[in-house]
Design an enzyme around this catalytic site. Structure first.
Site, mmCIF file in Angstrom:
data_model
loop_
_atom_site.group_PDB
_atom_site.id
_atom_site.type_symbol
_atom_site.label_atom_id
_atom_site.label_comp_id
_atom_site.label_asym_id
_atom_site.label_seq_id
_atom_site.Cartn_x
_atom_site.Cartn_y
_atom_site.Cartn_z
ATOM 1 N N GLY A 145 -13.820 19.757 -49.443
ATOM 2 C CA GLY A 145 -14.741 18.722 -49.017
ATOM 3 C C GLY A 145 -15.943 18.699 -49.936
ATOM 4 N N GLU A 162 -18.847 19.941 -49.361
ATOM 5 C CA GLU A 162 -19.656 21.151 -49.258
ATOM 6 C C GLU A 162 -18.889 22.440 -49.524
ATOM 7 O OE1 GLU A 162 -22.963 21.642 -48.696
ATOM 8 O OE2 GLU A 162 -23.208 19.489 -48.952
ATOM 9 N N ALA A 163 -17.585 22.437 -49.281
ATOM 10 C CA ALA A 163 -16.853 23.701 -49.346
ATOM 11 C C ALA A 163 -15.381 23.491 -49.690
ATOM 12 C CB ALA A 163 -16.965 24.447 -48.009
ATOM 13 N N VAL A 200 -11.539 25.251 -48.896
ATOM 14 C CA VAL A 200 -10.879 26.042 -47.862
ATOM 15 C C VAL A 200 -9.610 26.654 -48.433
ATOM 16 C CG1 VAL A 200 -9.802 25.992 -45.584
ATOM 17 C CG2 VAL A 200 -11.844 24.619 -46.022
ATOM 18 N N LYS A 224 -13.610 29.979 -46.119
ATOM 19 C CA LYS A 224 -14.414 28.785 -46.383
ATOM 20 C C LYS A 224 -15.457 29.154 -47.425
ATOM 21 C CE LYS A 224 -17.123 25.253 -43.950
ATOM 22 N NZ LYS A 224 -17.604 24.806 -42.620
ATOM 23 N N ASP A 263 -20.546 18.222 -34.973
ATOM 24 C CA ASP A 263 -19.516 17.376 -35.586
ATOM 25 C C ASP A 263 -18.269 17.383 -34.705
ATOM 26 O OD1 ASP A 263 -18.250 15.715 -37.404
ATOM 27 O OD2 ASP A 263 -17.656 17.340 -38.742
#
Length: 268
Positions: free
Chosen positions: A17, A19-20, A22, A48, A172
């Site tokens: 994503g 931000e990170a 996986v 993560k 979220d």
């Protein structure tokens, strides 16, 4: 090379994503586990990794990464202490931006309710032009898990209530961030719902924050799952039962939040 970086180098990438990234990895894998592919994946973890952002000043980036990794770990641990079904924390390396949590063998609620899955590869429909209409009908994915849609809604409402009673705000809430754990072969073991992805979670006892959390989920239902009103009503019913006397204030605030949301939609 740090232990976390070494683990990431051996891990299998799953998704990425903004931000990170996986990964799926294995902690403390022994030779007997590596040679036995049929063994349960008890040693598997989800990693993560909040990677460095080149557009941020290095000092700010490092500070934000440490804070967010530590914050997500704290939210998970607080949920675990409150008996909320979330993945167990396996490792935390805030300096490297790595959080390792229990691997959940299952599917997202979004997928199981027919909303699709973000990572699925959609095959070209022209490959199946000759398939007759009656052959296209698929079995309800929930059949494998031995639960009904109503039961899943009840589990969602109950887990969110347990989380809010612990003053954890998810931030979220969507059906993509909920998973049904695949039941084991044991007759007494049934599928259970697991809340995931606490990257935006924070601690708050404010009624407003809990109401907004629920409103985010309601909007997620309406945008992802057609004719979702009865589904979300089932979630709220279970939530109300678990929250007890705290529900009345949250219910009033949820109506206020809905009204504000409708006004924003009309204004554009």
């Amino acid at each position: 090379m740090s232990a976390s970086k070494a683990l990431l180098a051996l891990a299998t990438p799953i998704s990425q994503g903004a931000e990170a990234k996986v990964y799926r990895a294995r902690l403390h894998a022994g030779p007997e586990q590596e040679n036995n592919s049929s063994e349960l994946d008890d040693g598997d973890v989800l990693l993560k990794h909040r990677f460095r952002k080149g557009y941020r000043h290095p000092t700010l980036d490092s500070s934000l990464t440490k804070s967010r990794v530590a914050g997500e770990a704290r939210a998970l641990l607080k949920c675990l202490r409150a008996d909320v079904n979330v993945p167990e924390v396996r490792m935390v390396d805030a300096a490297e931006g790595v959080l390792g949590i229990e691997w959940i063998d299952g599917k997202s609620v979004r997928f199981l309710l027919g909303g699709g899955a973000e990572d699925d590869i959609i095959e070209d429909a022209t490959d199946n032009e000759d398939v007759e209409e009656e052959d296209v009908k698929e079995e309800d994915p929930l059949t494998e898990y031995g639960v009904s849609t109503d039961a899943v809604m009840h589990m969602i409402g109950t887990e969110i209530a347990k989380m809010h009673l612990a003053d954890v705000i998810h931030g979220d809430l969507t059906t993509s961030n909920m998973m049904l754990r695949r039941p084991t072969s044991s007759p007494s073991k049934k599928a259970d719902l697991v809340m995931i992805d606490f990257g935006l979670a924070y601690i708050s006892n404010l009624v407003e924050d809990k109401a907004v959390d629920l409103y985010v989920l309601q909007r997620a239902f309406s945008s992802t799952h057609p004719a979702s009103e009865p589904l979300f009503a089932g979630v709220l019913e279970a939530y109300e039962n678990r929250m007890g006397k705290e529900w009345k204030a949250i219910s009033r605030r949820l109506e206020d939040v809905r009204l504000r949301g409708r006004k924003r939609s009309m204004v554009g």
